[in-house]
Scaffold this active site. Structure first.
Site, PDB file in Angstrom:
ATOM      1  N   ASP A 100      76.956  34.556   7.454  1.00 17.13           N
ATOM      2  CA  ASP A 100      77.827  34.769   6.299  1.00 17.13           C
ATOM      3  C   ASP A 100      77.404  33.783   5.221  1.00 17.13           C
ATOM      4  O   ASP A 100      77.450  32.578   5.421  1.00 17.13           O
ATOM      5  CB  ASP A 100      79.292  34.548   6.684  1.00 17.13           C
ATOM      6  CG  ASP A 100      80.240  35.004   5.596  1.00 17.13           C
ATOM      7  OD1 ASP A 100      80.090  34.541   4.443  1.00 17.13           O
ATOM      8  OD2 ASP A 100      81.128  35.819   5.883  1.00 17.13           O
ATOM      9  N   ASP A 120      82.317  46.244  16.392  1.00 14.90           N
ATOM     10  CA  ASP A 120      82.501  44.797  16.322  1.00 14.90           C
ATOM     11  C   ASP A 120      83.514  44.368  17.375  1.00 14.90           C
ATOM     12  O   ASP A 120      84.710  44.624  17.255  1.00 14.90           O
ATOM     13  CB  ASP A 120      82.993  44.420  14.925  1.00 14.90           C
ATOM     14  CG  ASP A 120      83.150  42.922  14.734  1.00 14.90           C
ATOM     15  OD1 ASP A 120      82.915  42.169  15.702  1.00 14.90           O
ATOM     16  OD2 ASP A 120      83.509  42.506  13.617  1.00 14.90           O
ATOM     17  N   GLU A 145      78.396  44.210  17.844  1.00 14.91           N
ATOM     18  CA  GLU A 145      78.512  42.920  17.166  1.00 14.91           C
ATOM     19  C   GLU A 145      79.376  41.935  17.938  1.00 14.91           C
ATOM     20  O   GLU A 145      80.469  42.276  18.385  1.00 14.91           O
ATOM     21  CB  GLU A 145      79.100  43.136  15.769  1.00 14.91           C
ATOM     22  CG  GLU A 145      79.340  41.847  15.002  1.00 14.91           C
ATOM     23  CD  GLU A 145      79.873  42.097  13.603  1.00 14.91           C
ATOM     24  OE1 GLU A 145      80.559  41.210  13.069  1.00 14.91           O
ATOM     25  OE2 GLU A 145      79.605  43.179  13.036  1.00 14.91           O
ATOM     26  N   HIS A 203      84.321  41.309  18.054  1.00 20.85           N
ATOM     27  CA  HIS A 203      85.121  40.239  17.451  1.00 20.85           C
ATOM     28  C   HIS A 203      85.249  39.001  18.340  1.00 20.85           C
ATOM     29  O   HIS A 203      86.253  38.293  18.278  1.00 20.85           O
ATOM     30  CB  HIS A 203      86.497  40.778  17.080  1.00 20.85           C
ATOM     31  CG  HIS A 203      87.074  40.157  15.842  1.00 20.85           C
ATOM     32  ND1 HIS A 203      86.566  40.389  14.589  1.00 20.85           N
ATOM     33  CD2 HIS A 203      88.106  39.297  15.660  1.00 20.85           C
ATOM     34  CE1 HIS A 203      87.263  39.722  13.694  1.00 20.85           C
ATOM     35  NE2 HIS A 203      88.196  39.031  14.312  1.00 20.85           N
ATOM     36  N   HIS A 261      77.181  39.183   7.359  1.00 19.21           N
ATOM     37  CA  HIS A 261      78.623  39.337   7.529  1.00 19.21           C
ATOM     38  C   HIS A 261      79.262  39.198   6.156  1.00 19.21           C
ATOM     39  O   HIS A 261      79.002  38.245   5.434  1.00 19.21           O
ATOM     40  CB  HIS A 261      79.117  38.228   8.467  1.00 19.21           C
ATOM     41  CG  HIS A 261      80.590  38.200   8.688  1.00 19.21           C
ATOM     42  ND1 HIS A 261      81.404  37.210   8.170  1.00 19.21           N
ATOM     43  CD2 HIS A 261      81.413  39.019   9.388  1.00 19.21           C
ATOM     44  CE1 HIS A 261      82.646  37.415   8.552  1.00 19.21           C
ATOM     45  NE2 HIS A 261      82.693  38.508   9.279  1.00 19.21           N
ATOM     46  N   GLU A 268      78.159  35.532  12.603  1.00 17.01           N
ATOM     47  CA  GLU A 268      79.183  35.168  11.637  1.00 17.01           C
ATOM     48  C   GLU A 268      79.875  33.860  11.989  1.00 17.01           C
ATOM     49  O   GLU A 268      80.444  33.199  11.116  1.00 17.01           O
ATOM     50  CB  GLU A 268      80.238  36.270  11.511  1.00 17.01           C
ATOM     51  CG  GLU A 268      81.125  36.439  12.728  1.00 17.01           C
ATOM     52  CD  GLU A 268      82.199  37.489  12.525  1.00 17.01           C
ATOM     53  OE1 GLU A 268      83.321  37.117  12.177  1.00 17.01           O
ATOM     54  OE2 GLU A 268      81.892  38.678  12.713  1.00 17.01           O
TER      55      GLU A 268
END
Length: 382
Positions: free
Chosen positions: A265, A189, A216, A191, A292, A242
């Site tokens: 999410d 991830d 991700e 981020h 997520h 997400e």
């Protein structure tokens, strides 16, 4: 049956604050949810009160109608906080509907298409391989995990030459593979810390020789065409979603060919009602949904029911902090067995209990996002 009251509770999950929501009907049936931890969490309390004033007296067995009404009650798009608040109301109503009808929520969604839900452990950092091996071995022994998610960054991303970040990632992932069973899977991830698409492609190239489960969210979500460019150049599965919170954003992403896996999410996009729509859009594009879910037991419960009833479900994120913390208000969370969460067909609604006596005390913790600073004093994404 009518919606009669809405209560909020200031709690925490691990080191993050969490607002819990309880909606009660005039017949005494209650439903529960938790609100996504966006950051300005105390803003949710007056927002939820405002939304509740609009739906008091409505039929709780019509969560889709209530969800649509709340989206239409604002002249402009609700935004991330608005859709998260709507999601909390939506989930409490789905819980009520299941309890009132005596069935699990997934039965209201068309029934289960699988018997259990596969999960991966979100570890959220990139520890040395020896430490990682100890952690993954422990999680495998206790819960059966065979899939994990790590950070791709072995050093401070914002104060070093990017080529070193990429080179160290390739070496690190090779070492991870060498010291774990070959059938285990590892995702990474990024981020949304990157801003330049070519940097995302370089990360993917470093990971590709060892076949990650996915890469991700390497870049910011706002410019959809960049995602199509990245995916066309990557040789590893690209996952994202997400930071998106409407069905239209997911449609735009998938139309642009911007993802191999989408990760909405359920507590951000407006709840189960909207999550089902996103899954249908993704299925039409031959794309799996791997939600997520770094959240707590109520969010995980909602995801279990979504995954149980969704044909193009892939794998569910499972945060590994709260099952070792003492969450006294949820004595029976969904815990992995053999790397999966088992369905609870004999329990109506979400299938978990909330201990209201444990909510009497305010267990709030303050949390603010830390913004990185570059060597020249400019701020960066985190």
């Amino acid at each position: 049956m009518k919606i009669e009251s809405l209560e909020t509770f200031r709690q925490r999950v691990g080191d993050r604050p969490r607002v819990l929501v309880k909606i009660t009907t005039d017949s005494g049936v209650s439903g529960w949810s938790e609100v996504y931890n966006h950051g300005p969490d105390l803003a949710y309390l007056p927002l939820l009160d405002h939304l509740f004033d609009q739906i008091k007296g409505m039929d709780p067995l019509r969560p889709t109608a209530v969800n649509q009404f709340l989206h239409q009650s604002a002249r402009f798009p609700q935004g991330a906080l608005g859709t998260a608040a709507i999601a909390a109301i939506d989930h409490a109503l789905w819980d009520i509907a299941g309890k009132a009808l005596g069935v699990p929520v997934y039965q209201l969604l068309g029934g289960a298409v699988r018997d259990r839900v596969r999960v991966y452990a979100g570890l959220y950092n990139a520890p040395d391989v020896a430490e990682l091996r100890d952690r993954t071995a422990d999680l495998h022994e206790r819960f059966g995990f065979t899939a994990f998610k790590l950070s791709p960054y072995r050093r401070n991303l914002h104060n070093t030459r990017y080529g070193l970040v990429v080179r160290e990632l390739g070496d690190y992932f090779g070492d991870v593979r060498q010291h774990h069973p070959e059938e285990w899977e590892f995702a990474f991830d990024a981020h949304a810390c990157l801003w330049e698409p070519h940097q995302a492609v370089e990360l993917g190239a470093a990971l590709a020789p060892n076949q990650p489960l996915f890469l991700e969210e390497p870049i910011r979500p706002e410019y959809i065409p960049a995602w199509g460019r990245i995916r066309s150049d990557l040789r590893v599965p690209l996952a994202t979603g997400e930071s998106l919170y409407t069905t239209q954003e997911f449609l735009a992403l998938l139309t642009a060919g911007g993802a191999d896996i989408v990760q909405p999410d359920i507590c951000v996009v407006g709840g189960m009602t909207q999550m089902v729509k996103i899954a249908a859009i993704a299925e039409a594009h031959y794309v799996p949904v791997s939600p997520h879910n770094p959240m707590g037991p109520l969010a995980t419960a909602a995801n279990v029911h979504f995954a149980a009833a969704t044909t193009n479900f892939g794998i569910l994120e499972y945060g590994t902090g709260y099952q070792v913390d003492d969450i006294s208000w949820c004595p029976d969370p969904y815990l992995p067995v053999d790397g999966h969460l088992e369905l609870r067909p004999d329990r109506p609604g979400w299938g978990i209990e909330i201990d209201e006596d444990a909510l009497v005390a305010d267990d709030w913790v303050s949390w603010n996002r830390r913004v990185p600073v570059r060597p020249d004093g400019a701020t960066a994404w985190m």
